[in-house]
Design a protein around this motif. Structure first.
Motif, PDB file in Angstrom:
ATOM      1  N   VAL A 253       0.843  -1.196   0.000  1.00  0.00           N
ATOM      2  CA  VAL A 253       0.000   0.000   0.000  1.00  0.00           C
ATOM      3  C   VAL A 253       0.882   1.251   0.000  1.00  0.00           C
ATOM      4  N   ASN A 254       0.547   2.202  -0.858  1.00  0.00           N
ATOM      5  CA  ASN A 254       1.231   3.501  -0.838  1.00  0.00           C
ATOM      6  C   ASN A 254       0.244   4.592  -0.442  1.00  0.00           C
ATOM      7  N   ASN A 255       0.732   5.812  -0.330  1.00  0.00           N
ATOM      8  CA  ASN A 255      -0.139   6.856   0.225  1.00  0.00           C
ATOM      9  C   ASN A 255       0.073   8.223  -0.415  1.00  0.00           C
ATOM     10  N   PRO A 256       0.031   8.297  -1.758  1.00  0.00           N
ATOM     11  CA  PRO A 256       0.013   9.634  -2.354  1.00  0.00           C
ATOM     12  C   PRO A 256      -1.353  10.275  -2.125  1.00  0.00           C
ATOM     13  N   ASP A 257      -1.498  11.519  -2.510  1.00  0.00           N
ATOM     14  CA  ASP A 257      -2.771  12.228  -2.347  1.00  0.00           C
ATOM     15  C   ASP A 257      -3.717  11.784  -3.461  1.00  0.00           C
ATOM     16  N   GLN A 258      -4.655  10.916  -3.121  1.00  0.00           N
ATOM     17  CA  GLN A 258      -5.567  10.349  -4.116  1.00  0.00           C
ATOM     18  C   GLN A 258      -6.986  10.899  -4.032  1.00  0.00           C
ATOM     19  N   VAL A 259      -7.314  11.555  -2.932  1.00  0.00           N
ATOM     20  CA  VAL A 259      -8.676  12.056  -2.724  1.00  0.00           C
ATOM     21  C   VAL A 259      -8.630  13.553  -2.461  1.00  0.00           C
ATOM     22  N   ASP A 260      -9.406  14.307  -3.210  1.00  0.00           N
ATOM     23  CA  ASP A 260      -9.509  15.744  -2.982  1.00  0.00           C
ATOM     24  C   ASP A 260     -10.901  16.090  -2.454  1.00  0.00           C
ATOM     25  N   VAL A 261     -10.928  16.951  -1.454  1.00  0.00           N
ATOM     26  CA  VAL A 261     -12.184  17.420  -0.863  1.00  0.00           C
ATOM     27  C   VAL A 261     -12.320  18.912  -1.132  1.00  0.00           C
ATOM     28  N   PHE A 262     -13.483  19.312  -1.624  1.00  0.00           N
ATOM     29  CA  PHE A 262     -13.732  20.695  -2.010  1.00  0.00           C
ATOM     30  C   PHE A 262     -14.884  21.260  -1.179  1.00  0.00           C
ATOM     31  N   GLN A 263     -14.689  22.458  -0.655  1.00  0.00           N
ATOM     32  CA  GLN A 263     -15.776  23.136   0.041  1.00  0.00           C
ATOM     33  C   GLN A 263     -16.481  24.040  -0.963  1.00  0.00           C
ATOM     34  N   LEU A 264     -17.791  23.839  -1.095  1.00  0.00           N
ATOM     35  CA  LEU A 264     -18.569  24.632  -2.033  1.00  0.00           C
ATOM     36  C   LEU A 264     -18.958  25.969  -1.400  1.00  0.00           C
ATOM     37  N   SER A 425       8.316  -1.023   1.974  1.00  0.00           N
ATOM     38  CA  SER A 425       7.602  -1.437   3.188  1.00  0.00           C
ATOM     39  C   SER A 425       6.625  -0.350   3.605  1.00  0.00           C
ATOM     40  N   ASN A 426       5.878   0.163   2.629  1.00  0.00           N
ATOM     41  CA  ASN A 426       4.900   1.248   2.854  1.00  0.00           C
ATOM     42  C   ASN A 426       5.574   2.551   3.260  1.00  0.00           C
ATOM     43  N   HIS A 427       6.838   2.704   2.907  1.00  0.00           N
ATOM     44  CA  HIS A 427       7.550   3.933   3.255  1.00  0.00           C
ATOM     45  C   HIS A 427       7.759   4.770   1.992  1.00  0.00           C
ATOM     46  N   SER A 428       8.667   5.683   2.042  1.00  0.00           N
ATOM     47  CA  SER A 428       8.894   6.627   0.951  1.00  0.00           C
ATOM     48  C   SER A 428       9.327   5.937  -0.340  1.00  0.00           C
ATOM     49  N   PRO A 429       8.689   6.257  -1.481  1.00  0.00           N
ATOM     50  CA  PRO A 429       9.151   5.715  -2.760  1.00  0.00           C
ATOM     51  C   PRO A 429      10.507   6.275  -3.177  1.00  0.00           C
ATOM     52  N   TYR A 450       3.473  12.489  -2.374  1.00  0.00           N
ATOM     53  CA  TYR A 450       3.917  11.157  -1.978  1.00  0.00           C
ATOM     54  C   TYR A 450       4.525  11.196  -0.579  1.00  0.00           C
ATOM     55  N   GLU A 451       4.377  10.090   0.140  1.00  0.00           N
ATOM     56  CA  GLU A 451       4.948   9.997   1.476  1.00  0.00           C
ATOM     57  C   GLU A 451       6.474  10.053   1.400  1.00  0.00           C
ATOM     58  N   THR A 452       7.093  10.607   2.409  1.00  0.00           N
ATOM     59  CA  THR A 452       8.557  10.691   2.459  1.00  0.00           C
ATOM     60  C   THR A 452       9.111  10.078   3.742  1.00  0.00           C
ATOM     61  N   ASN A 453       8.279   9.388   4.477  1.00  0.00           N
ATOM     62  CA  ASN A 453       8.674   8.851   5.779  1.00  0.00           C
ATOM     63  C   ASN A 453       9.387   7.506   5.665  1.00  0.00           C
ATOM     64  N   GLU A 454      10.127   7.166   6.686  1.00  0.00           N
ATOM     65  CA  GLU A 454      10.660   5.819   6.875  1.00  0.00           C
ATOM     66  C   GLU A 454       9.873   5.159   8.007  1.00  0.00           C
ATOM     67  N   ASN A 455       9.998   3.846   8.108  1.00  0.00           N
ATOM     68  CA  ASN A 455       9.388   3.136   9.223  1.00  0.00           C
ATOM     69  C   ASN A 455      10.360   2.075   9.724  1.00  0.00           C
ATOM     70  N   ASN A 456       9.964   1.348  10.738  1.00  0.00           N
ATOM     71  CA  ASN A 456      10.872   0.358  11.326  1.00  0.00           C
ATOM     72  C   ASN A 456      11.280  -0.711  10.317  1.00  0.00           C
ATOM     73  N   ARG A 457      10.344  -1.118   9.459  1.00  0.00           N
ATOM     74  CA  ARG A 457      10.649  -2.170   8.484  1.00  0.00           C
ATOM     75  C   ARG A 457      11.640  -1.694   7.438  1.00  0.00           C
TER      76      ARG A 457
END
Length: 686
Positions: A253-264, A425-429, A450-457
């Protein structure tokens, strides 16, 4: 010993004539379901559609209940079966207009051969339903059709892209305002890093151990060039990750910004009008009809949903908000997986990826030709960089109404690095290989976030991969099965303070402080330190965003150890227990000691079970390890429980012991070998 199924003439006619088979005829007598010693189905048929028919039948034999729940969701009938929780899914399905999207795109967007595959699966599941009426969850559920499958797919893609989180914030009125006043691992190694010059692939996503997104193993083989072994989710007509004779791939699983929310920006004089490019537009109002099972009764409810130019829309006390995401503009994701299934080299595989139909997920690829490749995939919009896309957007201008998507070449990817290895491992590409071969975040559209974090794995893998200039296949497996935390922890809450406390300063928890200091940070089932840390970790998980944020203070760390000490004393009658006493793998009446902690490479996430124990619910589940040789792939796999989800069946829990020993079972794509080792061979309809 072979036990071929001899179908009667009546049964054959029933399956061939009584069932809707759409635009093709499928003869079940030409489909073989070959079960091996572990109950894994190997499906053989002349056509891909016939294989899909056989897969539907075989999977239904093992887990018809879970497959049905997917079809219930596709028809907005889950509330009638599950009650309130199911009705929530029914509401989301209708608000997102999943069925309408399929109706609009099915005829034009999907290719003819893929439609035949869908029809074959639908015919197979309908055949099983008609032959087993006592197993139906609801009488009106069947017959199912390909559009039902596609409707459920769009819902799943939207949920995996994060629409549930956005909707939850809107419904709870906790969405940031635009108009303010004031688990998984995937590794690929090629000859530059492997000691024997071969290519290795580890398929190791950390999915739930049970339920609608738990892995089911199968081998699919047709005379149309389909021969692949891997895993799929209930209701899928093909392999979602696995390997064929030439290549294989894994997902995380990755976590780029895939959903946009707009206030009307609403009209003060008309609460159904919103401003867009200086003009008032009217919200489309729709009545969402729900049926909910309450105390055994079917209660009909109506909710209001809306559509704006941006997409699905909801009102709350903060205002009116719309959701827009790539997953709602695409129905070809399963077809892309189908092309990946049948690819025979990297060129063909890359052509499948060029569809950019799968809305997310990292893809880790390896093949017999020494090619390794990593892609952080996503159907990500082309956005105006003048706006802050990681927060709520103004929904009053065409400048924020994106209409196109990034092509494949725009997405983070690495091909054949000089280091000879790739990992995720679900961390930064942007940390997918050795530092010298990594891509730079500055070279990619910042609106993709895109995520830029590291994790334990990821930290632990980097430590292990650098220990030797070349690694053997046994080294590769040792890395994959590692369950030790790195020296510097990278949890969401910084927990280092737990290991820095002075026993002399806090004598009431001196034993716990000493135990953590001596712990080697290994999540072996026999480890007492792992159990103590596990109790503390799950308490931290409960308190994140409530009382715990950022880093643990010294006082919070002491309180956690006091809590853990009291917890163990209460439930176990002692203050030292092993991880395997505290954490269990549970299946039916089987309860076995379970290794693993959250965010170790061999990860395990657990939930309360009983008597103070916890049981694994997500993490190490289906594992497939592949060594590509000139003669073909050498494959070994394991599942956490077994092939069947039926308590009465022999393959309900027969892989548990191997799994807990971190061992695997050999598998093969060779047809002659499959039949030679078969425990049963039969046709759908027995």
């Amino acid at each position: 010993m072979l036990n071929p199924f001899k179908s009667t003439l009546i049964c054959s006619l029933f399956l061939l004539i009584a069932l809707p088979i759409f635009g093709q005829k499928i003869d079940p007598n030409r489909i073989d379901i070959v079960r091996d010693k572990w109950g894994v189905p190997h499906i053989y048929a002349p056509t891909d559609a016939g294989v899909a028919y056989g897969l539907a039948w075989a999977h239904a034999e093992d887990d018809f209940k879970t497959i049905q729940q997917g079809f219930l969701a596709s028809k907005a009938m889950l509330g009638s079966y599950l009650g309130k929780s199911g009705a929530t899914i029914d509401f989301v399905l209708q608000l997102l207009q999943c069925r309408k999207i399929v109706e609009q795109r099915y005829d034009t967007d999907l290719s003819a051969d893929f439609k035949l595959l869908l029809e074959g699966y639908a015919a197979g599941i309908n055949a099983y339903a008609q032959a087993h009426p006592k197993e139906l969850l609801m009488k009106k559920l069947f017959p199912a059709n390909p559009k039902d499958m596609m409707t459920y797919l769009i819902l799943q893609m939207a949920l995996s892209s994060g629409v549930d989180g956005a909707l939850e914030k809107i419904v709870s009125s906790k969405i940031p305002l635009a108009f303010k006043k004031g688990g998984s691992n995937a590794y690929a190694i090629n000859s530059k890093k492997s000691a024997d010059g071969l290519t290795y692939l580890a398929i190791n996503s950390h999915q739930p151990l049970e339920g609608p997104v738990a892995w089911y193993e199968a081998h699919l083989n047709s005379e149309e060039g389909w021969n692949i072994l891997g895993a799929l989710f209930p209701g899928a007509p093909l392999i979602l990750h696995g390997c064929n004779e030439y290549l294989g791939w894994a997902h995380t699983v990755n976590n780029p910004d895939q959903v946009d929310v707009f206030q009307l920006e609403m009209n003060p004089a008309n609460n159904n009008e919103y401003k867009f490019d200086g003009k008032w537009e009217t919200l489309e109002e729709e009545s969402i009809k729900l049926k909910v099972k309450i105390l055994g009764l079917q209660i009909g409810l109506k909710k209001k949903g809306y559509q704006s130019l941006y997409g699905p829309t909801l009102k709350n006390k903060q205002g009116v908000f719309s959701i827009r995401m790539g997953a709602l503009f695409e129905i070809r994701s399963l077809e892309e997986w189908y092309r990946m299934n049948k690819a025979q080299n990297f060129t063909q595989f890359k052509k499948a990826l060029d569809m950019v139909a799968i809305s997310g997920y990292n893809i880790m690829y390896a093949d017999r030709y020494d090619t390794i490749y990593y892609l952080s995939n996503g159907k990500i919009p082309l956005r105006d960089p003048a706006y802050a896309w990681n927060t709520t957007l103004p929904g009053n201008t065409s400048k924020t109404l994106w209409k196109a998507f990034h092509p494949l070449e725009d997405l983070p990817q690495v091909l054949n690095p000089s280091s000879g290895y790739l990992f995720n491992s679900n961390h930064s590409p942007f940390n997918a290989t050795a530092k010298k071969d990594n891509i730079a975040v500055a070279n990619y559209d910042p609106t993709m976030h895109y995520e830029t974090n590291e994790n334990n794995r990821s930290l632990r893998f980097m430590q292990l991969i650098q220990e030797k200039p070349k690694i053997t296949y046994e080294d590769f497996k040792r890395i994959k099965y590692d369950y030790q935390l790195p020296d510097s922890l990278a949890y969401r809450i910084k927990t280092d303070t737990l290991f820095l406390l002075l026993a002399t300063k806090y004598p009431d928890v001196a034993e716990q402080i000493d135990l953590l200091k001596k712990w080697d940070r290994n999540a072996d089932a026999n480890s007492e330190g792992a159990a103590l840390f596990g109790v503390a970790y799950y308490k931290i998980a409960q308190e994140i965003n409530k009382t715990l944020q950022g880093s643990l203070t010294e006082a919070q760390s002491v309180d956690l150890l006091r809590y853990a000490k009291a917890y163990l004393q209460k439930h176990f009658g002692k203050t030292k227990v092993t991880l395997g006493e505290y954490q269990l793998l549970v299946r039916g009446d089987k309860t076995l000691p379970l290794f693993g902690l959250p965010d170790v490479i061999s990860a395990m996430y657990s939930a309360p079970y009983k008597d103070g124990r916890v049981k694994g619910f997500q993490g190490e589940s289906y594992i497939e390890l592949v060594k590509f040789t000139p003669q073909g792939p050498i494959i070994e796999t394991i599942n956490c429980y077994g092939t069947s989800n039926r308590l009465s069946q022999p393959h309900y829990a027969d892989q548990m012991e191997l799994y807990l020993q971190q061992k695997t079972k050999p598998m093969t794509l060779n047809k002659a070998e499959v039949y030679r080792q078969a425990k049963s061979v039969y046709h759908p309809g027995r």
